[in-house]
Design an enzyme around this catalytic site. Structure first.
Site, short mmCIF file in Angstrom:
data_model
loop_
_atom_site.label_atom_id
_atom_site.label_comp_id
_atom_site.label_asym_id
_atom_site.label_seq_id
_atom_site.Cartn_x
_atom_site.Cartn_y
_atom_site.Cartn_z
N GLY A 49 40.02 47.40 50.23
CA GLY A 49 39.61 47.00 48.82
C GLY A 49 38.72 47.92 48.40
O GLY A 49 38.87 48.28 46.91
N GLU A 103 31.46 48.82 49.50
CA GLU A 103 32.29 47.59 49.52
C GLU A 103 32.87 47.13 48.28
O GLU A 103 32.40 47.24 47.38
CB GLU A 103 31.37 46.48 50.47
N ASP A 104 34.00 46.63 48.50
CA ASP A 104 34.64 46.29 47.07
C ASP A 104 33.76 44.96 46.48
O ASP A 104 33.65 44.65 45.25
CB ASP A 104 35.94 45.74 47.15
N ASP A 107 31.28 38.45 49.38
CA ASP A 107 31.35 37.16 49.26
C ASP A 107 30.54 36.41 50.04
O ASP A 107 29.24 36.15 49.66
CB ASP A 107 32.89 36.61 49.54
N LYS A 135 29.22 38.01 45.04
CA LYS A 135 29.29 36.75 44.63
C LYS A 135 28.11 36.01 44.91
O LYS A 135 27.19 36.63 45.79
CB LYS A 135 30.49 35.99 45.28
N PHE A 156 37.41 33.82 42.43
CA PHE A 156 38.33 34.44 42.98
C PHE A 156 38.89 35.50 41.91
O PHE A 156 39.34 35.04 40.99
CB PHE A 156 39.56 33.86 43.72
N VAL A 157 38.45 36.74 42.09
CA VAL A 157 38.99 37.87 41.28
C VAL A 157 39.83 38.85 41.88
O VAL A 157 40.15 39.22 43.11
CB VAL A 157 37.65 38.73 40.93
N ARG A 169 45.77 45.31 43.24
CA ARG A 169 44.68 46.31 43.33
C ARG A 169 44.70 47.56 42.29
O ARG A 169 43.62 48.15 42.15
CB ARG A 169 45.01 47.03 44.77
P1 IMP Z 1 32.78 38.41 53.20
O1 IMP Z 1 32.78 38.89 54.47
O2 IMP Z 1 32.88 36.84 53.06
O3 IMP Z 1 31.63 39.21 52.24
O4 IMP Z 1 34.22 39.03 52.20
C1 IMP Z 1 34.29 40.13 52.03
C2 IMP Z 1 35.79 40.42 51.78
O5 IMP Z 1 36.49 39.31 51.22
C3 IMP Z 1 36.16 41.46 50.57
O6 IMP Z 1 35.70 42.88 51.32
C4 IMP Z 1 37.39 41.13 50.14
O7 IMP Z 1 38.27 41.74 50.86
C5 IMP Z 1 37.47 39.74 50.45
N1 IMP Z 1 37.16 39.16 49.17
C6 IMP Z 1 36.25 38.21 49.10
N2 IMP Z 1 36.29 37.63 47.61
C7 IMP Z 1 37.27 38.20 47.14
C8 IMP Z 1 37.89 37.95 45.83
O8 IMP Z 1 37.28 37.27 44.95
N3 IMP Z 1 39.06 38.45 45.56
C9 IMP Z 1 39.79 39.20 46.47
N4 IMP Z 1 39.28 39.58 47.72
C10 IMP Z 1 38.03 38.72 48.05
MG MG Z 2 37.70 43.99 51.59
#
Ligand code: IMP
Ligand code: MG
Length: 179
Positions: A49, A103-104, A107, A135, A156-157, A169
């Site tokens: 991402g 990081e993209d 979450d 988020k 979700f985006v 992407r």
């Molecule tokens: P985390 O480990 O829960 O913080 O999730 C982070 C990863 O989940 C990101 O690097 C994304 O690849 C994916 N992700 C989380 N939210 C979204 C979203 O809204 N759209 C697309 N990918 C997401």
């Molecule tokens: Mg990612």
């Protein structure tokens, strides 16, 4: 702003325009140049991402820098799958380097939490984290976040590197799922 889009069966509406994104990335690049210019930082882009964000942000960094890539994975579909795995590692020596982790989106914070633990073990000179989006649930796993492009809702985006089942992407702006 452009119109709504459909990816597979889901409808998405515009959230951030290409201009809003590019303006913010330029600001972040300026802030990082001020802080890291002259220290040859190593940008670490978390694949897949963050590659779009990394590509734009490092071109807004007006001094010498290097870039490396690491592939971690915790998502499938629109829900976090739980475990984080390093799929593809960094080949660079991290000891003594100034690391800027890109990081993209954060979450739950799980991905970054575990990756930062891993990086700390490599004895870098410093670690800073930059996420394009964050988020509100980011607090679930304690994580150090130094720069945030945009705080968004718990939705979700897609776009600007973020995908829904592989699609989206390449969108220059960000779109949010219309529930
Ligand atoms: P985390 O480990 O829960 O913080 O999730 C982070 C990863 O989940 C990101 O690097 C994304 O690849 C994916 N992700 C989380 N939210 C979204 C979203 O809204 N759209 C697309 N990918 C997401
Ligand atoms: Mg990612």
């Amino acid at each position: 702003m452009s119109d709504n889009i459909t990816i597979r069966e889901l409808e998405f509406v515009p959230l951030l325009s290409e201009k809003q994104v590019q303006d913010r990335v330029a600001e972040l690049g300026e802030a990082l140049t001020e802080r890291y210019g002259g220290s040859n930082p190593l940008f670490i882009s978390i694949l897949s991402g963050a590659f779009v964000f990394a590509s734009d942000l490092m071109r807004q960094f007006r001094a010498d820098c290097e870039v490396g890539f690491v592939k971690l994975s915790s998502y499938s579909g629109t829900r976090s799958s739980g475990s984080v795995q390093t799929v593809m590692g960094l080949e660079k020596e991290l000891k003594g380097r100034h690391l800027i982790v890109l990081e993209d989106i954060i979450d739950t914070g799980r991905t970054l939490h575990f990756f930062l633990d891993h990086l700390r073990g490599q004895e870098p000179a410093s670690i800073c984290t930059v996420t394009f989006l964050r988020k509100p649930d980011a607090a679930e796993f304690p994580v150090q976040v130094d720069y945030v492009g945009f705080d968004i809702g718990n939705e979700f985006v897609v776009g600007y590197g973020l995908d829904y089942e592989g699609i989206g992407r390449n969108l220059p702006g960000v779109y949010v799922h219309n529930e």
